[in-house]
Design a protein around this motif. Structure first.
Motif, PDB file in Angstrom:
ATOM      1  N   GLY A   1       8.417   7.363   3.773  1.00  0.00           N
ATOM      2  CA  GLY A   1       9.188   6.446   4.602  1.00  0.00           C
ATOM      3  C   GLY A   1       8.805   6.449   6.061  1.00  0.00           C
ATOM      4  O   GLY A   1       9.565   5.943   6.899  1.00  0.00           O
ATOM      5  N   LEU A   2       7.635   6.968   6.376  1.00  0.00           N
ATOM      6  CA  LEU A   2       7.258   7.124   7.775  1.00  0.00           C
ATOM      7  C   LEU A   2       6.274   6.060   8.283  1.00  0.00           C
ATOM      8  O   LEU A   2       6.414   5.564   9.392  1.00  0.00           O
ATOM      9  CB  LEU A   2       6.633   8.513   7.998  1.00  0.00           C
ATOM     10  CG  LEU A   2       7.539   9.697   7.663  1.00  0.00           C
ATOM     11  CD1 LEU A   2       6.741  10.997   7.718  1.00  0.00           C
ATOM     12  CD2 LEU A   2       8.706   9.746   8.619  1.00  0.00           C
ATOM     13  N   CYS A   3       5.276   5.732   7.479  1.00  0.00           N
ATOM     14  CA  CYS A   3       4.161   4.939   8.006  1.00  0.00           C
ATOM     15  C   CYS A   3       4.354   3.436   7.902  1.00  0.00           C
ATOM     16  O   CYS A   3       3.770   2.676   8.671  1.00  0.00           O
ATOM     17  CB  CYS A   3       2.858   5.336   7.310  1.00  0.00           C
ATOM     18  SG  CYS A   3       2.718   4.739   5.591  1.00  0.00           S
ATOM     19  N   GLY A   4       5.114   2.982   6.912  1.00  0.00           N
ATOM     20  CA  GLY A   4       5.372   1.550   6.771  1.00  0.00           C
ATOM     21  C   GLY A   4       4.348   0.791   5.942  1.00  0.00           C
ATOM     22  O   GLY A   4       4.486  -0.425   5.756  1.00  0.00           O
ATOM     23  N   ALA A   5       3.326   1.460   5.409  1.00  0.00           N
ATOM     24  CA  ALA A   5       2.303   0.757   4.622  1.00  0.00           C
ATOM     25  C   ALA A   5       2.894   0.082   3.387  1.00  0.00           C
ATOM     26  O   ALA A   5       2.355  -0.897   2.886  1.00  0.00           O
ATOM     27  CB  ALA A   5       1.210   1.734   4.196  1.00  0.00           C
TER      28      ALA A   5
ATOM     29  N   CYS B   1       8.426   2.965  -0.832  1.00  0.00           N
ATOM     30  CA  CYS B   1       8.084   4.295  -1.361  1.00  0.00           C
ATOM     31  C   CYS B   1       9.309   5.200  -1.471  1.00  0.00           C
ATOM     32  O   CYS B   1       9.293   6.156  -2.234  1.00  0.00           O
ATOM     33  CB  CYS B   1       7.015   4.961  -0.499  1.00  0.00           C
ATOM     34  SG  CYS B   1       7.574   5.485   1.136  1.00  0.00           S
TER      35      CYS B   1
ATOM     36  N   ARG C   1      11.183   0.048   3.014  1.00  0.00           N
ATOM     37  CA  ARG C   1      10.064   0.922   2.650  1.00  0.00           C
ATOM     38  C   ARG C   1      10.163   1.256   1.163  1.00  0.00           C
ATOM     39  O   ARG C   1      11.036   2.031   0.747  1.00  0.00           O
ATOM     40  CB  ARG C   1      10.077   2.153   3.539  1.00  0.00           C
ATOM     41  CG  ARG C   1       9.885   1.666   4.964  1.00  0.00           C
ATOM     42  CD  ARG C   1       9.526   2.633   5.976  1.00  0.00           C
ATOM     43  NE  ARG C   1       8.987   1.837   7.095  1.00  0.00           N
ATOM     44  CZ  ARG C   1       8.577   2.316   8.225  1.00  0.00           C
ATOM     45  NH1 ARG C   1       8.605   3.589   8.438  1.00  0.00           N
ATOM     46  NH2 ARG C   1       8.093   1.515   9.155  1.00  0.00           N
TER      47      ARG C   1
ATOM     48  N   LYS D   1       0.813  -1.227   0.000  1.00  0.00           N
ATOM     49  CA  LYS D   1       0.000   0.000   0.000  1.00  0.00           C
ATOM     50  C   LYS D   1       0.845   1.275   0.000  1.00  0.00           C
ATOM     51  O   LYS D   1       1.968   1.298   0.505  1.00  0.00           O
ATOM     52  CB  LYS D   1      -0.917   0.020   1.225  1.00  0.00           C
ATOM     53  CG  LYS D   1      -1.835  -1.186   1.340  1.00  0.00           C
ATOM     54  CD  LYS D   1      -2.716  -1.354   0.121  1.00  0.00           C
ATOM     55  CE  LYS D   1      -3.697  -2.496   0.299  1.00  0.00           C
ATOM     56  NZ  LYS D   1      -4.350  -2.872  -0.954  1.00  0.00           N
ATOM     57  N   PHE D   2       0.231   2.326  -0.546  1.00  0.00           N
ATOM     58  CA  PHE D   2       0.812   3.666  -0.457  1.00  0.00           C
ATOM     59  C   PHE D   2       0.158   4.394   0.714  1.00  0.00           C
ATOM     60  O   PHE D   2      -1.069   4.479   0.785  1.00  0.00           O
ATOM     61  CB  PHE D   2       0.541   4.435  -1.755  1.00  0.00           C
ATOM     62  CG  PHE D   2       0.922   5.883  -1.672  1.00  0.00           C
ATOM     63  CD1 PHE D   2       2.243   6.257  -1.678  1.00  0.00           C
ATOM     64  CD2 PHE D   2      -0.038   6.865  -1.552  1.00  0.00           C
ATOM     65  CE1 PHE D   2       2.618   7.590  -1.582  1.00  0.00           C
ATOM     66  CE2 PHE D   2       0.307   8.207  -1.463  1.00  0.00           C
ATOM     67  CZ  PHE D   2       1.640   8.570  -1.472  1.00  0.00           C
ATOM     68  N   GLY D   3       0.975   4.885   1.618  1.00  0.00           N
ATOM     69  CA  GLY D   3       0.444   5.656   2.740  1.00  0.00           C
ATOM     70  C   GLY D   3       0.973   7.075   2.694  1.00  0.00           C
ATOM     71  O   GLY D   3       0.401   7.964   2.092  1.00  0.00           O
ATOM     72  N   CYS D   4       2.139   7.283   3.310  1.00  0.00           N
ATOM     73  CA  CYS D   4       2.689   8.639   3.421  1.00  0.00           C
ATOM     74  C   CYS D   4       3.582   9.012   2.236  1.00  0.00           C
ATOM     75  O   CYS D   4       3.742  10.186   1.918  1.00  0.00           O
ATOM     76  CB  CYS D   4       3.487   8.753   4.709  1.00  0.00           C
ATOM     77  SG  CYS D   4       4.914   7.640   4.746  1.00  0.00           S
ATOM     78  N   GLY D   5       4.215   8.017   1.628  1.00  0.00           N
ATOM     79  CA  GLY D   5       5.157   8.301   0.550  1.00  0.00           C
ATOM     80  C   GLY D   5       6.466   8.905   1.028  1.00  0.00           C
ATOM     81  O   GLY D   5       7.275   9.362   0.216  1.00  0.00           O
TER      82      GLY D   5
HETATM   83  S1  FES Z   1       4.079   4.816   2.162  1.00  0.00           S
HETATM   84 FE1  FES Z   1       4.501   5.371   4.225  1.00  0.00          FE
HETATM   85  S2  FES Z   1       6.490   4.538   4.558  1.00  0.00           S
HETATM   86 FE2  FES Z   1       6.113   4.173   2.453  1.00  0.00          FE
END
Ligand code: FES
Ligand code: FES
Length: 154
Positions: free
Chosen positions: A41-45, A58, A56, A35-39
């Motif tokens: 490197g923060l959220c880990g999705a 993204c 990560r 998944k794409f979350g924050c883009g």
């Molecule tokens: S999308 Fe959040 S760390 Fe990659």
């Protein structure tokens, strides 16, 4: 032309060297479990394994993944033979909306591959992906459960 080895299969794609690996995995090749979350490197999705290391995707360019083994959630286990972490996630009923969960599972699988019997502190230190639904207690319990399974304890 860039060649990526994903879940044991080789894919040749047209991509600039700096294309985020996540784009290649999801949009070009079509493994949408990541998944794409924050883009940022923060959220880990967007977590995948690169030569077994949780990464990560993204913030990882495709050029850094060439020649390495990429594993996504689709390649961790199979329907016939779930990875112990996937089984623990089901048994523990971890998921809420599910959005963060493939990244969480990839992080847990990498943790247990490196350290099959982590302490509570080690689990807390390594399981740092965000979950907007707040499933953190269930995630912790599932990692413990998978560790007991992996370690052969009851
Ligand atoms: S999308 Fe959040 S760390 Fe990659
Ligand atoms: S289960 Fe919804 S964001 Fe984690």
């Amino acid at each position: 032309m860039t060649t990526l080895l994903i879940n044991g299969e080789s894919h040749e794609i047209e991509a600039e060297d700096d294309m985020p690996l996540l784009w290649a995995i999801r949009d070009v090749i079509g493994y949408t479990g990541t998944k794409f979350g924050c883009g940022m490197g923060l959220c880990g999705a967007c977590s995948i394994h690169l030569d077994g290391q949780v990464t990560r995707s993204c913030i990882t360019p495709v050029s850094a993944a060439e020649g390495k083994a990429i594993t996504t959630i689709e390649g961790l286990g199979s329907e016939q033979s779930l990875h112990p972490v996937q089984q623990a996630w089901i048994d523990q009923e971890v998921s809420q909306c599910g959005y963060c969960q493939s990244g969480q599972i990839m992080a847990a699988a990498a943790l247990l591959a490196e350290n099959p019997n982590p302490s509570d502190e080690e689990i807390r230190a390594k399981m740092v992906n965000y979950c907007r639904c707040g499933t953190y207690q269930q995630i912790f319990a599932a990692v413990k459960r998978a560790a007991q399974h992996e370690g052969g304890q009851s």
